[in-house]
Design an enzyme around this catalytic site. Structure first.
Site, PDB file in Angstrom:
ATOM      1  CG  ASP A 313      -2.119  -0.917   1.051  1.00  0.00           C
ATOM      2  OD1 ASP A 313      -2.232  -1.553  -0.015  1.00  0.00           O
ATOM      3  OD2 ASP A 313      -2.931  -1.025   1.993  1.00  0.00           O
ATOM      4  CG  HIS A 446     -25.876 -29.014 -13.207  1.00  0.00           C
ATOM      5  ND1 HIS A 446     -26.491 -27.791 -13.316  1.00  0.00           N
ATOM      6  CD2 HIS A 446     -26.851 -29.912 -12.894  1.00  0.00           C
ATOM      7  CE1 HIS A 446     -27.792 -27.933 -13.108  1.00  0.00           C
ATOM      8  NE2 HIS A 446     -28.030 -29.218 -12.838  1.00  0.00           N
TER       9      HIS A 446
END
Length: 467
Positions: A313, A446
């Site tokens: 940062d 699925h």
């Protein structure tokens, strides 16, 4: 006090710093890490991790209050115990910080508690509570000092009425009326948390839409979902004044040339961050340049001063923990002469853990067009996905953007349940430079929400099945 010598010293133990230290230890370097506060830095102690713990509690509350739709009857009222919610969040943060201490010991990294300050090339002085602790020398020094909340004139954080993320993480009581200034990830996550628990929340954003770094379509979808939950959103607006009373704040909001006031119990300021570059001793070396509060580095995180590097940062955006960690690895491997690949910013995913979640990687549709690309765009809504409907999470959208000529995946943007977990599929595709052909040929299990990702790709090429 005898000077200690190391191959590498890392200043700061956040996700950039501790990962850099561990990778250096793996490469047989003698490593020291200096930390002035808790191990794990802001992310583990006052950012990523404790906020997710809070948001998990709000998710549980939301499920409990909608239990009847899942076939359960809850006798009596569900009571919010804010102190217990905060207590759990802090316990999670503490556990993670202790985990970093274990990793440092496991990797034989010397941890020095205190504040480090450069004392010329290759030298650091460490002090604690104003007293000298250690003198260190190393051929390589990585600055991973992080960042702090940016403060705007008139919106100064006082810790009582006007909060930063730190105060918002440990509220003593829930504000009935809350104003959030800024609709980036931090602002929206806290807005989502407090609104779910029942606060009257208003979000003010100076840009023309919420989550302004996201694709415009996803941003608009998210805004509708937030407003449906009762969050009031003011875009193209700014807070110009805060009149602080004993236990409330009157905010002056300007928009469209008009001014209005709003009285709230608390204000959260989430208007960005600024790098921790002061008091590190940058004045003792000539080559380290700071621009608008952030240290300037090259693609291998080198500053203009030989032997001094910066990651996380305290350098350029995006300011994300996973970007900091990857920078740490790139930096250390470059020091070790391993020739790592430089960071590709377009392959860094972004995640916002509000309700619904938002995640993305790569270019937005407008950015792709600005870059002169002819695009194919696919979309698939969660309402067409069996697993999402079964979970009671039918509100969501997946959007994929391809180069029409080459099939390159330029960007992927998602809003809905668990998309922060799903986005990595597209990140792997971008990193591996897969095209629409490989993605369409991939078999998705699925029933899963991940099938929406497949359908979005198919839709971009006129082959969507379930819509």
């Amino acid at each position: 006090m005898a000077a200690q010598e190391f191959d590498l010293v890392v200043v700061g133990s956040g996700p950039g710093g501790y990962v850099a230290a561990i990778r250096a230890a793996q490469l047989k370097m003698k490593v020291a890490m200096v930390e002035r506060a808790e191990l794990g830095g802001i992310c583990l102690n006052w950012g990523c991790i404790p906020t997710k713990a809070l948001l998990r509690s709000s998710d549980v509350y939301q499920l409990l209050t909608h239990a009847e739709s899942f076939g359960f009857k809850v006798e009596g009222k569900v009571t919010i115990q804010l102190d217990k919610i905060v207590e759990r969040s802090r316990a999670v943060a503490k556990q993670m910080s202790q985990g970093i201490a274990f990793l440092m010991k496991k990797n034989k990294i010397t941890v020095i508690a205190g504040s480090a300050k450069l004392a010329g090339r290759g030298k650091l002085n460490v002090s604690k509570d104003g007293q000298p602790v250690a003198e260190i020398s190393a051929k390589h020094i990585i600055l991973a000092t992080g960042a702090r909340a940016r403060q705007l004139p008139g919106l100064e954080i006082d810790g009582k009425l006007v909060w930063s993320y730190r105060e918002a993480l440990v509220p003593k009581e829930q504000p009935k009326r809350l104003l959030v200034v800024g609709s980036g990830a931090i602002g929206i996550e806290f807005a989502s948390f407090f609104r779910t628990l029942g606060s009257d929340v208003t979000v003010v954003e100076v840009m023309d839409r919420v989550l302004p770094v996201e694709d415009e379509e996803i941003s608009a979808f998210a805004r509708k979902a937030f407003e449906k939950q009762g969050i009031k959103i003011r875009t193209s607006a700014k807070v110009t004044k805060l009149d602080r009373k004993d236990n409330s704040v009157v905010a002056t909001i300007e928009a469209d040339g008009k001014s209005e006031t709003l009285e709230v119990d608390r204000v959260i300021s989430a208007v960005g961050i600024i790098g921790n570059t002061e008091e590190v001793g940058l004045d003792t070396v000539k080559g380290v340049k700071v621009d608008r509060g952030f240290i300037q580095v090259d693609e291998y995180l080198r500053t203009g001063e030989a032997g001094i590097y910066a990651i996380g940062d305290v350098v350029s955006p995006p300011w994300l923990a996973h970007k900091a960690s990857h920078e740490g690895i790139i930096c250390v491997e470059a020091i070790a002469g391993l020739h790592p690949h430089p960071m590709k910013v377009e392959n860094i995913p972004g995640c916002t853990y509000c309700t619904p979640q938002v995640a993305s990687v790569g270019w937005t549709e407008s950015r792709a067009k600005q870059e002169g690309r002819e695009v194919r765009v696919g979309r698939f809504p969660f309402i067409g996905n069996g697993k999402a409907v079964a979970l009671g999470e039918p509100q969501g959208l997946v959007k994929t953007i391809f180069d029409a000529k080459t099939g390159e995946l330029l960007g992927a943007h998602m809003v809905g349940a668990e998309v922060t977990e799903l986005i990595q599929g597209y990140v792997i595709a971008k990193t591996g430079e897969l095209t629409e052909a490989e993605l369409m040929e991939t078999i998705f299990p699925h029933p899963t929400i991940s099938e929406t990702m497949h359908e979005s790709v198919l839709d971009a090429y006129g082959r969507v099945i379930h819509m």
